[in-house]
Design an enzyme around this catalytic site. Structure first.
Site, PDB file in Angstrom:
ATOM      1  N   ASP A 461      40.757  36.222  40.311  1.00  0.00           N
ATOM      2  CA  ASP A 461      40.082  37.418  40.819  1.00  0.00           C
ATOM      3  C   ASP A 461      38.619  37.117  41.144  1.00  0.00           C
ATOM      4  OD1 ASP A 461      39.858  40.076  41.529  1.00  0.00           O
ATOM      5  OD2 ASP A 461      40.722  40.846  39.668  1.00  0.00           O
ATOM      6  N   ASP A 530      43.817  46.844  46.448  1.00  0.00           N
ATOM      7  CA  ASP A 530      44.184  47.516  45.194  1.00  0.00           C
ATOM      8  C   ASP A 530      44.932  48.806  45.487  1.00  0.00           C
ATOM      9  OD1 ASP A 530      43.219  45.668  43.464  1.00  0.00           O
ATOM     10  OD2 ASP A 530      41.363  46.727  42.981  1.00  0.00           O
TER      11      ASP A 530
HETATM   12  C1  DGJ Z   1      40.950  43.805  40.601  1.00  0.00           C
HETATM   13  C2  DGJ Z   1      42.327  43.406  41.045  1.00  0.00           C
HETATM   14  O1  DGJ Z   1      42.475  43.650  42.402  1.00  0.00           O
HETATM   15  C3  DGJ Z   1      43.356  44.166  40.210  1.00  0.00           C
HETATM   16  O2  DGJ Z   1      44.644  43.857  40.650  1.00  0.00           O
HETATM   17  C4  DGJ Z   1      43.187  43.805  38.752  1.00  0.00           C
HETATM   18  O3  DGJ Z   1      43.495  42.455  38.555  1.00  0.00           O
HETATM   19  C5  DGJ Z   1      41.766  44.104  38.323  1.00  0.00           C
HETATM   20  N1  DGJ Z   1      40.788  43.499  39.198  1.00  0.00           N
HETATM   21  C6  DGJ Z   1      41.529  43.625  36.918  1.00  0.00           C
HETATM   22  O4  DGJ Z   1      40.232  43.784  36.530  1.00  0.00           O
END
Ligand code: DGJ
Length: 714
Positions: A461, A530
């Site tokens: 991430d 997301d």
């Molecule tokens: C952002 C990501 O896009 C999500 O899928 C998740 O992993 C969160 N971060 C976790 O903090």
């Protein structure tokens, strides 16, 4: 060595080389397209043509000279240049004359290398054009070498400059925001500049994606029109400049965003720009996308030809609220569902500052002892026992101000002196220009892999842009930071790739923040957004599919928009790399049965969806319905997805004409993924000609309804 001897030496080494000048043409060709350069009487290089291949040398000779290919600052041109070098003597101009060119054969491509140089200062500019024949994709990049006795500074340093002369130019950009990525927006270009750029540093694509479409003439449709699709392979600040000049000609300059990025070059040093990747089609955006999809799977994406794992992710099922028992039971649910892997997301690390929310612990990559007393090993063992793989979330480029790492190594953090810190998602970015930080970030992956060899996958991430922009390491050269950060990141990723060549990884950046083809050299897939509301995903996946194949678009079934039936949510996710991110106990037994059936179907259809040809049939932007189909590479199997979003009362429903089939073959058409998980017994047979000419009544007037059809050649 004389020019003749040099030519002879190059030819014996298998490199075709030319040192002719004035009037000499250099032709870079794919199966369908050609870029033609001509050396002018003044010994400068001109782009004479970029379009469909013509009938060979005689046709190319008939072309007008065109515009200087790689325009420089300070000479006769009045518009945006590709190159601007600042010198110690204050002369900011560069004159580029043709020196030589050569072609080099690679597996699957041919690279043309054209060397230009300044006759007075000696600085060398080498233009590279790599042509991938059957995919009709070009890559171009530039190498700039300081041949002076003193250092110089690069002010502008484009990867590529292309020239067009068309009756009309319409650029399509893909922009938005977090959870609202890649909205397609058209703009006709007139005199002046249109710039698409970003200066977020990391999470660089949060607002706008590093790709565009350019219609040359009327707006290209999915099946018609001249269109260029271009994208930059660079996980950092990018910039595309479109400038229409006084004669109505367009130049497109692509590369790193030069914003606060003046780059010093020591004597003898070479700067290599990232690659600009582009394709040209005279049959519209559908063909252009398929060109890029084919090229990417064959030549660019990590394990582009390999399989992809379905998964169950715990992020939306638990957020930070889990313990060992809960995870063990979720691993069991992954098994029950029938997916390949369980993916443990954020929240498993930090002891002094446990990661119970997004306010702390980034940087402290040890397992939280009271949450997971038996460590990751207990989880990988459980996964192994259940026969599923285990994946782990990390965010190794980042640091929380509330972390042991920050307390110990503030000098490793990108942050401004003499200013209050400001935070994006409560975190800061580590200074990857510093080799010690690179070692540390590599060590996060290496340490976890060494300690827990059962880890089979990482979700990497990157939730913050580079904020508080100042590097302790760069000292007086702060304008190198944006570029050296990305180079540092690649050097870490190179080390991971060398040590763990078969380790699949998801490129996740808060959803959509990192979506570029250089990144995908290291990552097997990416997290497009997301936002997993299936209606939004119809648009988001449509947007990314312009450039990226379904194989890299992770698509998870979640509880976003519960009004949409599980079947609708699953069918949308099946158009990408399928995963789930929910608690199974939130599903009814019918829904669970449906999901299990859908996963089985998906596994069977993966070669068609992930490796086949994608045809976007009905755009979600066009109204109340959407449809996409995939055709297997052998043309014998196809899958059609159809969605009704919010149909109008009694609206007229038109047939949808399928694409990409063999007109002479007959196909059986059967609906699969029925709500109870079964397949329809009603199988009809049509010719490919019928399906592509008359089409099928794919849509209904039911809100949030969806159907999947499987086609098999007989
Ligand atoms: C952002 C990501 O896009 C999500 O899928 C998740 O992993 C969160 N971060 C976790 O903090």
């Amino acid at each position: 060595m004389t020019a003749k001897k040099l030519l002879f030496a190059a030819m014996s080494a298998g490199i075709a080389m030319s040192m002719y000048a004035a009037g000499e043409q250099i032709v870079v060709e794919t199966d369908d397209n050609a870029i033609v350069f001509t050396v002018g009487d003044n010994n400068r290089l001109y782009q004479s043509y970029f379009g469909q291949r013509l009938n060979g040398a005689a046709d190319y000779k008939a072309l007008p000279l065109g515009t200087e290919a790689y325009l420089t600052h300070g000479m006769e041109d009045y518009f945006e240049p590709a190159l601007h070098i600042n010198r110690a003597d204050g002369n900011p101009s560069t004159l580029l004359e043709y020196k030589k060119h050569e072609t080099v054969s690679h597996e699957g491509s041919t690279e043309t290398v054209i060397t230009l140089a300044d006759p007075v200062y000696g600085d060398e500019v080498v233009l590279h054009y790599e042509a991938f024949g059957p995919e009709n994709v070009f890559k171009s990049w530039t190498e700039i070498t300081n041949r002076e006795k003193t250092p110089v500074e690069l002010e502008k340093f484009a990867s590529s400059m292309l020239h067009f002369d068309a009756p009309k130019y319409i650029v399509t950009q893909y922009s938005g925001d977090w959870a609202n990525e890649v909205n397609s927006l058209d703009q006709e270009l007139h005199f002046g500049k249109k710039v698409i750029d970003t200066k977020l540093g990391a999470r660089e694509n949060m607002f706008v994606s590093p790709f565009f479409q350019l219609s040359l003439g009327d707006k290209a449709t999915e099946t018609s029109g001249d269109v260029l699709v271009g994208t930059l392979g660079w996980s950092g600040n990018f910039r595309f400049v479109f400038e229409v000049d006084n004669l109505g000609k367009l130049r497109v300059i692509s590369g790193i965003n030069p914003y606060f990025s003046q780059y010093p070059l020591a004597k003898g040093e070479t700067f290599r720009t990232p690659e600009f990747i582009f394709t040209l089609s005279d049959k519209g955006t559908g063909e252009a996308s398929r060109n890029l999809h084919d090229w990417a799977r064959r030549h660019q994406i990590k394990d582009g030809k390999g399989d992809r794992m379905t998964l169950l992710n715990n992020w939306e099922a638990t957020y930070f609220d889990f313990d060992e028992n809960k995870l063990v039971s979720l691993i069991g649910e992954a098994k029950e569902l029938g997916v390949d892997m369980f993916l443990l997301d954020d929240g498993w690390f930090g002891n002094k500052y446990p990661r119970h929310s997004d306010t702390q612990a980034l940087g402290d990559w040890e397992v939280t002892a009271d949450k997971l007393p038996n460590g990751i090993a207990r989880l990988t063992e459980e996964a192994d026992r259940q026969g599923v793989k285990f994946g782990l979330w990390i965010e190794p480029e980042m640091v929380s101000p509330k972390s042991e790492l920050y307390e110990k190594h503030k000098d490793w953090v990108i942050t401004l002196p003499n200013r209050d810190e400001y935070y994006f998602r409560n975190q800061l970015v580590l200074d990857l220009t510093n080799p010690k930080v690179q070692d540390y970030v590599f060590g996060v992956v290496d340490g976890l892999m060494t300690k827990y060899p059962g880890i089979a996958y990482f979700k990497w991430d990157c939730n913050s842009p580079i904020t508080n922009i100042f590097s302790n390491y760069e000292g007086k050269n702060q304008s190198k930071l944006y570029i050296d950060y990305v180079k540092g990141l690649y050097s870490v990723l190179d080390r991971i790739a060398a040590k763990y060549p078969d380790l699949p990884m998801m490129l996740c950046s808060g959803g959509g923040g990192r979506t570029d083809y250089k990144g995908l050299e290291y990552f097997t897939e990416m997290w497009p957004s997301d936002n997993t509301d299936p209606i939004e995903r119809l648009f988001i996946q449509w947007g990314y599919s312009q450039v990226f194949p379904a194989k890299v678009q992770c698509a998870h079934v979640t509880t976003w928009n519960k009004k949409a039936p599980v079947k609708f949510r699953t069918n949308v996710a099946m158009m990408g790399k399928l995963g789930f991110d929910l608690n199974l106990h939130e599903l009814t037994s019918e829904e669970l049965a449906f999901c299990k059936g859908a996963i089985k179907d998906y596994n069977r259809l993966k070669p068609v969806i992930l490796d086949g040809d994608q045809y976007r049939l009905v755009s979600p932007y066009s109204g109340n319905h959407a449809s996409t189909m995939f055709v297997g590479k052998d043309g014998r199997q196809a899958v059609v997805f159809a969605f009704d979003v919010h149909p109008r009362y009694n609206e007229k429903l038109d047939n949808v004409k399928l694409q990409g089939l063999d007109a002479t073959r007959n196909y059986s058409v059967r609906e699969i993924n029925l709500a109870d998980g079964s397949q329809s017994q009603d199988v009809k047979t049509y010719s490919g000609k019928y399906l592509m000419t008359v089409g099928l009544p794919l849509f209904t007037r039911n809100d949030l309804a969806s159907r999947v059809y499987e086609l098999k050649a007989q």
